[in-house]
Motif scaffolding. Sequence first.
Motif, PDB file in Angstrom:
ATOM      1  N   LYS C  13     -35.358 -46.779   6.691  1.00  0.00           N
ATOM      2  CA  LYS C  13     -36.289 -45.634   7.331  1.00  0.00           C
ATOM      3  C   LYS C  13     -38.004 -45.747   8.162  1.00  0.00           C
ATOM      4  O   LYS C  13     -38.543 -47.161   7.934  1.00  0.00           O
ATOM      5  N   CYS C  50     -37.897 -41.728  -0.681  1.00  0.00           N
ATOM      6  CA  CYS C  50     -36.257 -41.782  -0.020  1.00  0.00           C
ATOM      7  C   CYS C  50     -34.718 -41.469  -1.229  1.00  0.00           C
ATOM      8  O   CYS C  50     -33.421 -40.702  -0.846  1.00  0.00           O
ATOM      9  N   GLN C  53     -35.239 -38.544  -2.131  1.00  0.00           N
ATOM     10  CA  GLN C  53     -35.170 -37.463  -0.393  1.00  0.00           C
ATOM     11  C   GLN C  53     -36.587 -36.484  -0.359  1.00  0.00           C
ATOM     12  O   GLN C  53     -36.167 -35.255  -0.383  1.00  0.00           O
ATOM     13  N   ARG C  56     -36.961 -38.265   3.546  1.00  0.00           N
ATOM     14  CA  ARG C  56     -36.343 -37.929   4.554  1.00  0.00           C
ATOM     15  C   ARG C  56     -35.604 -39.765   5.139  1.00  0.00           C
ATOM     16  O   ARG C  56     -36.827 -40.549   5.382  1.00  0.00           O
ATOM     17  N   THR C  70     -26.723 -38.982  -0.034  1.00  0.00           N
ATOM     18  CA  THR C  70     -27.274 -38.767   1.210  1.00  0.00           C
ATOM     19  C   THR C  70     -25.731 -37.893   1.961  1.00  0.00           C
ATOM     20  O   THR C  70     -26.371 -37.415   3.388  1.00  0.00           O
ATOM     21  N   ILE C  76     -29.257 -30.402  -2.874  1.00  0.00           N
ATOM     22  CA  ILE C  76     -30.596 -31.461  -3.260  1.00  0.00           C
ATOM     23  C   ILE C  76     -31.623 -31.036  -4.386  1.00  0.00           C
ATOM     24  O   ILE C  76     -32.031 -31.557  -5.176  1.00  0.00           O
TER      25      ILE C  76
END
Lengths: 214, 218, 252
Positions: C13, C50, C53, C56, C70, C76
């Motif tokens: 990330k 993360c 989520q 992102r 993912t 989600i």
Amino acid sequence: MGSLISIELALAFLGLGFIVGIPLAVGEVYGNKFVKNLAVLPVVEFFRSIPALVLLFLFYFGASSLNLNFSPFMAALLAMGFRSAAYQSQIFRGAIKSIDTGQMQAARSIGMSKFKAIRYIILPQALRISIPSWSNEYACVLKDTSLVYALGITELMRQGRYIVARTFGNAILVYIICALIYFVIVHLGVKLLDFLEEKYKIPGYEIKKITTRA
Amino acid sequence: MNFFEFAWSISPKLLQGSLTSLELTALAISIGLILGIPLSLGRVYGNKIIYTLSTIYVEAFRGTPVLTQLFILYFGLPSIGIMFPPFTAAVIGLGLNSAAYQAEYFRGAIQAVKDGQMVAARSIGMSKIKAIRYIILPQMFRLVIPSWSNELILLLKASSIAYMIQVSELVSVGRQIASQNFRTFEVFLVIAFIYFVIVEILNRILHSIEGKIKIPGL
Amino acid sequence: MAQTVLKVENLHKSYGKVQVIKGINFEVKKGETKVIIGPSGSGKSTLLRCINQLDRIDKGQVWLEDLEITKSHIDINQIRASIGFVFQSFNLFTHLNALDNVRIGLMRVKRIKEEDATKIAIEELKRVGLGGKIHNYPAQLSGGQQQRVSIARALAMSPKLILFDEPTSALDPELIGEVLEVMINLAKEGVTMIVVTHEMGFARSVANDIIFIDYGTILEEGPPGEIFKKPKHKRTAKFLSKITQLEGEKAK
């Protein structure tokens, strides 16, 4: 009595403004760039940049050129209602933005969709925060109802005019009384909104005021 | 004539009307400024009497519609012998009205100046008046610019109400033109556009002025 | 053998040009309490966010039990309802009292009837020791109490695991204990937890496994005994000595 019509008008304008204003505000804060810049902002800017009077005439005369038969009341409702929506959307936008971002995050973290989060978490708080500024909007709309005089609608000011014409009376007295009536209605309304603010207050939570127009 | 040709043909007259509107706005805002500052000072620093009087003024003008105020001045006063020509009545009415709103903006800005400033000024021996003049007001003017710009724009729009008391400003001119050729909707579209443009220009100008006289940290 | 509840594979990330997480892999088994420690800015909180989520992911996969969460077509919101998250700043819904805060997810996300939702909510609030405060609003509760309500809110959703993002960092010292106590009990009861924290005492006594993250990667991983007494890397040792020094001073 003319004042009742004025109050009715004010409520109608505010009502339409509220119904349209909230989606506008949500669109502005949460919408993507397309929605925000092509749909919301132009509408808001249009209704805020031109005088109410011009707006009234536009809607009233515009209707006939599009072959729709609008009564003065209808034209006024649409013109002033959408205008109020533009202003209210800014009030709600400010309120929504002032809510801590953690609230949305927490809502999403328990699985709420953006829509649910806005509906159950953000808006209830935003509406409470908006009350002081909204009572300002109420005062403005009520005073602006006097402008529909120009479309011939018999609200308070026109009633006043009739009285002066019919009785050859003391014009200054009549108009001062009109002024007083407005004053009273405005203040009663604001007191009512203050009362509502107290009643629906979140215990322990401080509310900051936002002003968007005089 | 199509719309654009029409718009072009009526522009000169409309421009004259706009000038009147702008004149009206400029005069009214100046009156508002001159009256507004003392009113705001009265509401912040005044003793009981001054406070009460200024509050009554502010509440009266803010709590009633501009239209009503203009009617009182133009249609009402003649019944006790005072007659104002339309433009004068409009200037006075809008000016007095603006003073009330400006007073509130100034008051808000004064109160936003940190408390410590006044105390510090007094502590080096300044009298209240000197402190207000040299310390408080300079800061207030910078803080108030956004609201004041807002008021200027509002006043410009309110100038259209002067139509109702027969002032030949933009809306009035528009109505006159329309009464001759009945293309009222188009006339007002042009008028709306003119207002939109003027407001945009004013906004840009005021914004850049605000940027230029900014004090870091204020 | 205990089932794997969470698996993170090759996570990356960045925020703009800065790479915050540079390839992280780990697994969490059912009933495990995994504690993540590391210096500020090492990416610990970002890692947690993360996983469900809230932030992102640029690259990498996350599995919740057997489901790769993912993947792009995953709902989600449903996933988040199975992962509990406790924030450093509590983030209780300010316009709702404690009971409503805990209930709202049950009623609006899981669509459970009000009666049943209320029962569950009261139970969880009692579990964190706040049975007597269910009608209080967040502004009327202390920081420690607010955080406990937030834990109850996460528990009420019957999540498969709970993520704790520095749960005590925003609390006054004397209020930290009550929250840690709740967390210790949860660990004992077998709740699967990932905790990012600076509270070494908690890590030492409750963690099954400790992960040390520095500069966006896992530097070391192992049971507390190993990490605290025999760290393999210099940086781990340095970090630990700084922290325990602070703790020693606090104890004084």
